[in-house]
Design a protein around this motif. Structure first.
Motif, short mmCIF file in Angstrom:
data_model
loop_
_atom_site.label_atom_id
_atom_site.label_comp_id
_atom_site.label_asym_id
_atom_site.label_seq_id
_atom_site.Cartn_x
_atom_site.Cartn_y
_atom_site.Cartn_z
N THR A 5 0.90 -1.12 0.06
CA THR A 5 0.10 0.15 -0.04
C THR A 5 0.94 1.33 0.04
OG1 THR A 5 -0.16 0.15 2.44
CG2 THR A 5 -1.76 -1.31 1.28
N PRO A 27 -5.49 8.91 5.72
CA PRO A 27 -6.25 7.81 5.66
C PRO A 27 -6.52 7.09 3.92
CG PRO A 27 -6.92 8.76 7.43
CD PRO A 27 -6.02 9.76 6.68
N ASP A 28 -6.89 8.64 3.19
CA ASP A 28 -7.31 8.27 1.87
C ASP A 28 -6.23 7.85 1.16
OD1 ASP A 28 -9.87 8.74 2.71
OD2 ASP A 28 -9.95 10.88 1.54
N ASP A 46 -3.03 6.22 2.41
CA ASP A 46 -2.60 5.25 3.24
C ASP A 46 -3.22 3.94 2.55
OD1 ASP A 46 -1.40 3.31 5.18
OD2 ASP A 46 -2.04 4.49 6.79
N LYS A 47 -4.20 3.50 2.34
CA LYS A 47 -4.94 2.42 1.76
C LYS A 47 -4.71 1.99 0.30
CE LYS A 47 -9.38 4.76 1.09
NZ LYS A 47 -10.64 4.89 1.86
N LYS A 98 -3.68 0.68 -2.92
CA LYS A 98 -2.75 -0.44 -3.16
C LYS A 98 -1.83 -0.27 -4.37
CE LYS A 98 -5.49 -3.88 -0.81
NZ LYS A 98 -6.39 -5.11 -1.25
#
Length: 337
Positions: free
Chosen positions: A120, A140-141, A143-144, A146
């Motif tokens: 990620t 957070p937007d 971080d995830k 892939k």
């Protein structure tokens, strides 16, 4: 009358301002950037001969500031980069010392190569930070997201991190031994919390300027990506706030998902440039680059504009009329996608 507090903590752990005040200190400034570039501090002295030597390479300074009887803000650690000595009959002899964010300087040291497989974006940023002995906080937007593969090829860590963040709609900032990756134009911290809005009322005696374009150069944005199944190059298309013309990204993305992210980032950057301005304001300890900006008293359309602080220059002066003034550079936040 409020009194501003500014402290420069030297390597001895002592505040240098009292000693410097007796050596002709005239100005301290702090440039707080909205990611991508290092924050900087400057010290200016009125210093007649005999002139001092340049600071030793690697000399570090910590900046702390605020208003008397309120909380103070720690702006972090800065490393000496350069100095300038000059003089003329009108201004006298002046020496300026410039220091850059130490975390940014450290991250620029190693131009190396490495690759990341099936990670990620958050994993990549944390690994980059760990290699430099730092921690990382990633929005957070981002971080995830892939990423099947990413290569750092003979790049300093800071350049690679900024390039990756920009493609994903973010930006990079270093502070207090931490790599921060907030969403660009979001008005939020890297952890996703909303920054305090900077309210700028019209004030006689404070300089300002603002320019707005009716429309940006481009309405549509197209980012190419190569579809391995069909063997064809395809496009992700998005809509910005500009005129009826299309912007095509120069470099194709690695996948459809990455093309969408890169296209949205380009749309945001195009929209951002449709408003530019600079406003003087009284110093605010909570004012941070990247925060939302609200104008008051500059006309209904400008007061309604959705703005962000792209940089803030804090300046403290030490003459009889001295004080603390900010110069806030603003850009547009509004974008379509």
């Amino acid at each position: 009358m409020r009194r501003p507090i500014v402290r420069i903590i030297g390597q001895s752990g002592l505040d240098l301002i009292p000693a410097w005040s007796g050596k002709g200190l005239t100005r301290v400034s702090f440039l707080d950037n909205d990611g991508g570039e290092a924050d900087e501090i400057e010290f200016e002295f009125s210093w007649p001969p005999p002139f001092p030597d340049s600071p030793a390479e690697g000399t570090k300074y910590r900046l702390i500031y605020g208003w008397e009887e309120t909380r103070l803000r720690d702006a972090g650690l800065f490393t000496y980069q350069s100095d300038h000595l000059g003089g003329d009959p009108e201004s006298g002899d002046l020496m300026t010392i410039i220091a850059r964010s130490s975390d940014f300087v450290d991250a620029d040291k190693d131009a190396d190569s490495e690759h990341f497989d099936d990670k990620t974006a958050g994993d990549i940023f944390r690994q980059i930070a760990a290699h430099a002995g730092k921690s990382a906080i990633v929005h957070p937007d981002i971080d995830k997201i892939k990423l099947p593969y990413r290569l750092r090829w003979r790049q300093p860590r800071s350049a690679f991190a900024q390039e990756l963040a920009a493609e994903l709609g973010g930006t990079v900032k270093y502070a207090n031994n931490t790599l921060l990756v907030p969403m660009r134009n979001s008005g939020q911290t890297a952890s996703g919390h909303t920054l305090p809005t900077i309210v700028i009322p019209y004030k006689h005696g404070h300089s300002f300027e603002i320019s707005s374009e009716a429309k940006g150069r481009f309405k549509d944005s197209a980012t190419g990506w190569f579809d391995l199944v069909s063997g064809l190059e395809k496009l992700f298309e998005g809509t910005s706030i500009g005129a009826a013309s299309r912007y095509f990204s120069l470099h194709p993305a690695r996948s459809e998902a990455e093309a969408e992210l890169a296209g949205k980032a380009e749309i945001g950057e195009e929209a951002r440039s449709s408003i530019s301005g600079s406003f003087e304001a009284d110093g605010m300890v909570d004012a941070m680059a990247g925060a939302p900006v609200k104008l008051q008293g500059f006309g209904a359309s400008r007061d309604a504009a959705d703005l962000v602080a792209s940089s803030i220059q804090h300046e403290w002066t030490f003459d009889d009329d001295g004080g603390w003034i900010m110069s806030i550079e603003v850009a547009n936040r509004e974008a379509k996608s």
